[in-house]
Design a protein around this motif. Structure first.
Motif, PDB file in Angstrom:
ATOM      1  N   LEU A 156      -8.971   9.372   0.719  1.00  0.00           N
ATOM      2  CA  LEU A 156      -7.824   8.532   1.061  1.00  0.00           C
ATOM      3  C   LEU A 156      -6.913   9.264   2.026  1.00  0.00           C
ATOM      4  O   LEU A 156      -6.576  10.443   1.823  1.00  0.00           O
ATOM      5  CB  LEU A 156      -7.027   8.163  -0.197  1.00  0.00           C
ATOM      6  CG  LEU A 156      -7.800   7.592  -1.394  1.00  0.00           C
ATOM      7  CD1 LEU A 156      -6.832   7.201  -2.506  1.00  0.00           C
ATOM      8  CD2 LEU A 156      -8.645   6.399  -0.979  1.00  0.00           C
ATOM      9  N   TYR A 162      -3.538  -4.791  -0.115  1.00  0.00           N
ATOM     10  CA  TYR A 162      -3.858  -4.372  -1.475  1.00  0.00           C
ATOM     11  C   TYR A 162      -5.150  -5.013  -1.990  1.00  0.00           C
ATOM     12  O   TYR A 162      -5.858  -4.410  -2.795  1.00  0.00           O
ATOM     13  CB  TYR A 162      -2.692  -4.724  -2.393  1.00  0.00           C
ATOM     14  CG  TYR A 162      -2.856  -4.215  -3.810  1.00  0.00           C
ATOM     15  CD1 TYR A 162      -2.649  -2.873  -4.117  1.00  0.00           C
ATOM     16  CD2 TYR A 162      -3.206  -5.085  -4.844  1.00  0.00           C
ATOM     17  CE1 TYR A 162      -2.793  -2.406  -5.417  1.00  0.00           C
ATOM     18  CE2 TYR A 162      -3.351  -4.625  -6.147  1.00  0.00           C
ATOM     19  CZ  TYR A 162      -3.142  -3.283  -6.424  1.00  0.00           C
ATOM     20  OH  TYR A 162      -3.286  -2.829  -7.705  1.00  0.00           O
ATOM     21  N   ILE A 180     -12.375  -2.270  -2.938  1.00  0.00           N
ATOM     22  CA  ILE A 180     -12.965  -0.925  -2.867  1.00  0.00           C
ATOM     23  C   ILE A 180     -13.151  -0.352  -4.269  1.00  0.00           C
ATOM     24  O   ILE A 180     -14.205   0.208  -4.599  1.00  0.00           O
ATOM     25  CB  ILE A 180     -12.075   0.001  -2.009  1.00  0.00           C
ATOM     26  CG1 ILE A 180     -12.130  -0.434  -0.539  1.00  0.00           C
ATOM     27  CG2 ILE A 180     -12.500   1.458  -2.153  1.00  0.00           C
ATOM     28  CD1 ILE A 180     -11.096   0.231   0.339  1.00  0.00           C
ATOM     29  N   ILE A 210      -7.297   0.366   6.154  1.00  0.00           N
ATOM     30  CA  ILE A 210      -7.083  -0.603   5.080  1.00  0.00           C
ATOM     31  C   ILE A 210      -5.800  -1.373   5.380  1.00  0.00           C
ATOM     32  O   ILE A 210      -4.784  -0.792   5.768  1.00  0.00           O
ATOM     33  CB  ILE A 210      -7.017   0.103   3.703  1.00  0.00           C
ATOM     34  CG1 ILE A 210      -6.876  -0.925   2.580  1.00  0.00           C
ATOM     35  CG2 ILE A 210      -5.910   1.151   3.644  1.00  0.00           C
ATOM     36  CD1 ILE A 210      -7.077  -0.337   1.193  1.00  0.00           C
ATOM     37  N   LEU A 262      -0.791   4.292   2.196  1.00  0.00           N
ATOM     38  CA  LEU A 262      -2.248   4.431   2.314  1.00  0.00           C
ATOM     39  C   LEU A 262      -2.697   3.740   3.601  1.00  0.00           C
ATOM     40  O   LEU A 262      -2.468   2.544   3.784  1.00  0.00           O
ATOM     41  CB  LEU A 262      -2.930   3.792   1.104  1.00  0.00           C
ATOM     42  CG  LEU A 262      -4.465   3.777   1.109  1.00  0.00           C
ATOM     43  CD1 LEU A 262      -5.031   5.191   1.136  1.00  0.00           C
ATOM     44  CD2 LEU A 262      -4.996   3.006  -0.097  1.00  0.00           C
ATOM     45  N   VAL A 301      -9.363   4.427   3.975  1.00  0.00           N
ATOM     46  CA  VAL A 301     -10.217   4.879   2.877  1.00  0.00           C
ATOM     47  C   VAL A 301     -11.586   5.190   3.461  1.00  0.00           C
ATOM     48  O   VAL A 301     -12.194   4.336   4.115  1.00  0.00           O
ATOM     49  CB  VAL A 301     -10.336   3.797   1.776  1.00  0.00           C
ATOM     50  CG1 VAL A 301     -11.273   4.274   0.673  1.00  0.00           C
ATOM     51  CG2 VAL A 301      -8.972   3.446   1.210  1.00  0.00           C
ATOM     52  N   GLN A 318      -7.848  -5.491  -0.326  1.00  0.00           N
ATOM     53  CA  GLN A 318      -8.941  -4.634   0.130  1.00  0.00           C
ATOM     54  C   GLN A 318      -9.095  -3.426  -0.799  1.00  0.00           C
ATOM     55  O   GLN A 318     -10.214  -2.994  -1.102  1.00  0.00           O
ATOM     56  CB  GLN A 318      -8.696  -4.167   1.563  1.00  0.00           C
ATOM     57  CG  GLN A 318      -8.852  -5.262   2.610  1.00  0.00           C
ATOM     58  CD  GLN A 318      -8.641  -4.729   4.020  1.00  0.00           C
ATOM     59  OE1 GLN A 318      -8.522  -3.529   4.234  1.00  0.00           O
ATOM     60  NE2 GLN A 318      -8.585  -5.641   4.985  1.00  0.00           N
ATOM     61  N   TRP A 319      -7.973  -2.881  -1.242  1.00  0.00           N
ATOM     62  CA  TRP A 319      -8.012  -1.756  -2.167  1.00  0.00           C
ATOM     63  C   TRP A 319      -8.691  -2.162  -3.485  1.00  0.00           C
ATOM     64  O   TRP A 319      -9.505  -1.428  -4.024  1.00  0.00           O
ATOM     65  CB  TRP A 319      -6.595  -1.254  -2.408  1.00  0.00           C
ATOM     66  CG  TRP A 319      -6.442  -0.228  -3.493  1.00  0.00           C
ATOM     67  CD1 TRP A 319      -5.766  -0.367  -4.669  1.00  0.00           C
ATOM     68  CD2 TRP A 319      -6.957   1.106  -3.497  1.00  0.00           C
ATOM     69  NE1 TRP A 319      -5.840   0.786  -5.418  1.00  0.00           N
ATOM     70  CE2 TRP A 319      -6.566   1.714  -4.718  1.00  0.00           C
ATOM     71  CE3 TRP A 319      -7.726   1.845  -2.599  1.00  0.00           C
ATOM     72  CZ2 TRP A 319      -6.907   3.017  -5.046  1.00  0.00           C
ATOM     73  CZ3 TRP A 319      -8.061   3.165  -2.930  1.00  0.00           C
ATOM     74  CH2 TRP A 319      -7.658   3.722  -4.138  1.00  0.00           C
ATOM     75  N   GLU A 320      -8.354  -3.345  -3.993  1.00  0.00           N
ATOM     76  CA  GLU A 320      -8.980  -3.849  -5.209  1.00  0.00           C
ATOM     77  C   GLU A 320     -10.496  -3.974  -5.017  1.00  0.00           C
ATOM     78  O   GLU A 320     -11.273  -3.636  -5.918  1.00  0.00           O
ATOM     79  CB  GLU A 320      -8.397  -5.215  -5.566  1.00  0.00           C
ATOM     80  CG  GLU A 320      -6.937  -5.193  -5.979  1.00  0.00           C
ATOM     81  CD  GLU A 320      -6.776  -5.217  -7.478  1.00  0.00           C
ATOM     82  OE1 GLU A 320      -7.318  -6.131  -8.111  1.00  0.00           O
ATOM     83  OE2 GLU A 320      -6.127  -4.312  -8.019  1.00  0.00           O
ATOM     84  N   LEU A 331       0.829  -1.204   0.000  1.00  0.00           N
ATOM     85  CA  LEU A 331       0.000   0.000   0.000  1.00  0.00           C
ATOM     86  C   LEU A 331       0.865   1.257   0.000  1.00  0.00           C
ATOM     87  O   LEU A 331       0.396   2.346   0.319  1.00  0.00           O
ATOM     88  CB  LEU A 331      -0.943  -0.004   1.207  1.00  0.00           C
ATOM     89  CG  LEU A 331      -2.050  -1.059   1.154  1.00  0.00           C
ATOM     90  CD1 LEU A 331      -2.845  -1.074   2.450  1.00  0.00           C
ATOM     91  CD2 LEU A 331      -2.979  -0.827  -0.039  1.00  0.00           C
TER      92      LEU A 331
END
Length: 694
Positions: A312, A295, A301, A292, A284, A287, A297-299, A256
């Motif tokens: 962010l 990564y 989101i 978070i 990061l 969010v 979790q980012w995908e 992240l």
């Protein structure tokens, strides 16, 4: 192989980083030096006169009034030591032995000068017994194997960075995706019977295992998913027919931490203010106020909030040690509008159903055609995943067309763990929460009213043939890689799926770039052209947000000297085995010569690896030493292996091979090696010249 790709992507950086370049050159020089040192010490031990010891070849070069054959040389005792002008190897010149077939007969005669009864000089190579000459010839390879183990052992004692085999993305329609491998899975074994390892390397162990396996048989892959260990049999395949090697269709998980975006990204995103706030290495941390952790979790989101502005929060670090200071800042990340053309392309039926997916569990089949997901009509297949993402985690009615009849299936959707990006294989699109993949054809299903396509005169039923970028003069000056000479993005001719070209021409170009669309009018053979300038949609969005994150590179350090030495033997054995396998595949035509590289590629990769640390450079030198040991011992005249074959013949028959036949075979071997060198140097020129000239 992966190293070749690595060399291509890092070559321009190499030219501007003299320090790493020098480390790479020095490392390769050491490998050559060690090989020749083996020959030299063995020859000296047997009493052979060594007249020259060179790293590189001392071929005469003229530059204006200056003539020289060595960058450096010094006479010490009876031996001249030097660094030659041609950096393609090295040699030890022994009395009575010359690998150059044009000079071999003269050298044999010279070794007899002053001898009695036409006997060789007692200090000549040819005067020594067969076992002694075998020792001299094999010493170079032996030293390479020993040094390879030492290089690798030192590397693991220092610490070696690597890319973990954590999966971030599985390309829809790719082998891994079809088999059911998911983002967040960790690959822990890729060879039969191998013990699971958390330190499996993505860019070496996995990549090479796929190449060695080929695309004709399944390869065993063991993954760890949460607290479960799962076994898969996955058959790699080439992403397109002309590809050199097969792939699994996965990419490694990112951290992240923010990475420096590729050149042109700011332009593509419209030079947003938020991008100027990001600094390489910033982390990061949350969010929309929610922490978070990874990564994946980012995908998720991005896949479920394509139309939302995201807040962010990043952590920025200044200094280090006691002077380290941390601060946080927030940015608002707007959604990325879909580049609207008014073209709605025909969707194919479902082409793949992912193993273990909700679609598979509820009986969806290849050949079914999506009609709607909940209240979302399939219509535009390019934005379908983003438009239907609101149903993630819910049970929803999916309407399909099967054998001409509509059927409704109630499907419990999973949380999507990746969003749509088109790259590789057929560039299929997927509904990740459902687990199906499909493509878009080049046939226009619908043209939206009052759209650029409608204004340009394109109609439903037209078939798009090619696309051609038509940037204005000012747009050409932008920092973006336009296709050279305005060459069209071919679709049918090059068997590139429509959405791949569609994506490249419309979604990932700077806003306002006109695109010439060449199409066939339905029901006629008439070819027409239309100029379309895409516009940003106000109500449809794509998941991508133009933030790039760093791929993690943890350091592995051996726990003891014994473990380091054991890993050294393992790396060396693996490297030698890989060479044998690659040569066998090359001979059988399963691996193209184009996948190999010459001196330029080797130097480029050595420089790239040195930029990753001394440990990585030493591991690469281990691989090169293993390569040199295997290739040099191939039974080809002029190579060490060819000399060994001649010596075996002499030892068995009690007399050397007839000189005429030896010369013929030596010339043949020399011609073969020379041709091979010309080929790989040509591959280097073809690979790197476009990168230099732009």
């Amino acid at each position: 192989m992966d190293y070749v790709l690595l060399a291509e992507t890092n070559f321009l950086g190499i030219l501007t980083n003299i320090g790493f370049f020098a480390m790479g050159v020095a490392g390769l020089g050491v490998v050559i030096f060690i090989h020749e040192l083996g020959h030299f010490l063995a020859a000296k031990a047997c009493g052979v006169k060594c007249e020259k010891f060179y790293v590189g070849f001392d071929a005469p070069i003229s530059i204006g009034p200056w003539k020289f054959s060595a960058l450096w040389k010094k006479q010490w005792g009876e031996t001249e030591y030097g660094i030659g002008t041609i950096p393609l190897g090295g040699y030890v010149k022994m009395l009575g032995q010359d690998d150059n077939p044009a000079a071999a007969e003269e050298e044999i005669a010279r070794s007899k000068e002053g001898g009695e009864a036409d006997q060789h000089d007692p200090r000549s190579y040819l005067a020594k017994s067969v076992p002694q000459r075998m020792m001299i010839i094999s010493a170079g390879v032996t030293f390479n194997v020993i040094s390879a183990v030492i290089f690798a052992a030192i590397a693991y004692m220092i610490g070696v960075s690597y890319t973990p085999c954590d999966v971030a993305y599985a390309q829809p329609g790719g082998p891994a995706w079809i088999a059911g491998i998911r983002p967040g899975d960790k690959i822990v074994a890729v060879t039969p019977g191998a013990e699971p390892s958390d330190t499996l390397r993505f860019r070496k162990d996995l990549t090479l295992a796929v190449v060695m396996n080929g695309d004709e048989k399944p390869m065993p892959i063991v993954i760890r998913r949460g607290d479960k260990t799962l076994d898969f049999d996955v058959t790699p395949k080439k992403p397109f027919p002309e590809a050199d090697f097969p792939l699994l269709g996965i990419s490694p998980e990112n951290s992240l931490k923010v990475a420096k975006p590729p050149e042109g990204y700011a332009l593509l995103a419209g030079n947003p203010e938020w991008m100027t706030k990001l600094a390489t290495g910033d982390l990061l941390i949350d969010v929309d106020g929610k922490p978070i952790e990874n990564y994946i979790q980012w995908e998720n989101i991005l896949a479920t909030h394509a139309a939302d502005t995201l807040k962010l929060n990043f952590e920025h670090t200044e200094g280090s040690g006691d002077a380290e200071q941390k601060s946080t800042y927030e940015i608002e990340l707007p959604p990325t509008p879909y580049r609207e053309t008014g073209l709605v392309m025909e969707m194919t039926p479902i082409q793949y159903v992912q193993t273990g997916s909700p679609a598979a569990a509820q009986g969806l089949k290849i050949g079914d055609k999506l009609v709607s997901i909940g209240d979302v009509p399939a219509a535009n297949g390019y934005t379908l995943a983003a438009r239907s993402a609101k149903y993630a985690g819910q049970t929803v009615d999916v309407v399909i067309l099967r054998d001409g009849e509509e059927k409704t299936l109630s499907v419990p959707m999973r949380q999507p763990e990746q969003y749509n990006t088109q790259s590789g294989f057929g560039a299929e699109l997927a509904i990740d929460m459902l687990g199906v993949a499909y493509s878009l054809t080049n046939r226009v299903a619908e043209v939206l009213p009052a759209s650029p396509a409608a204004a340009a005169g394109i109609k439903a039923g037209d078939e798009i043939r090619t696309l051609k970028l038509k940037p204005t003069d000012s747009q050409r000056e932008m920092a973006y890689a336009w296709p050279k000479d305005d060459k069209p993005l071919k679709i049918i001719e090059d068997e590139i799926d429509w959405q791949d070209a569609f994506n490249a021409a419309f979604q990932y170009l700077p806003a306002g770039v006109p695109v010439e669309v060449i199409f066939n009018r339905e029901g006629t053979n008439e070819t027409q052209t239309a100029l379309i300038t895409p516009v940003d949609s106000k109500d449809q969005f794509v998941e991508y947000r133009y933030i790039v994150f760093v791929t993690p590179s943890p350091i592995y350090v051996a726990k003891s000297i014994g473990e380091a030495v054991g890993l050294g033997f393992q790396e060396t054995g693996s490297g030698m085995g890989q060479v044998f396998m690659m040569l066998r595949k090359l001979v059988t035509g399963k691996v193209p010569l184009a996948g190999f590289g010459g001196p330029g590629t080797i130097l480029a990769v050595a420089t790239s690896e040195s930029s990753q640390g001394i440990g990585r450079l030493l591991l690469f030198l281990t691989l090169i030493s293993a390569n040199l040991a295997v290739i040099n011992f191939m039974p080809i005249p002029v190579l060490d292996g060819g000399h060994m074959v001649f010596l075996l013949y002499e030892g068995i028959r009690g007399k050397p091979l007839d000189e005429k036949w030896m010369m013929r075979l030596t010339f043949a071997g020399f011609a073969f090696v020379l041709l091979l060198m010309i080929c790989v140097i040509g591959l280097d020129i073809n690979r790197f010249l476009p990168l230099i000239t732009g």
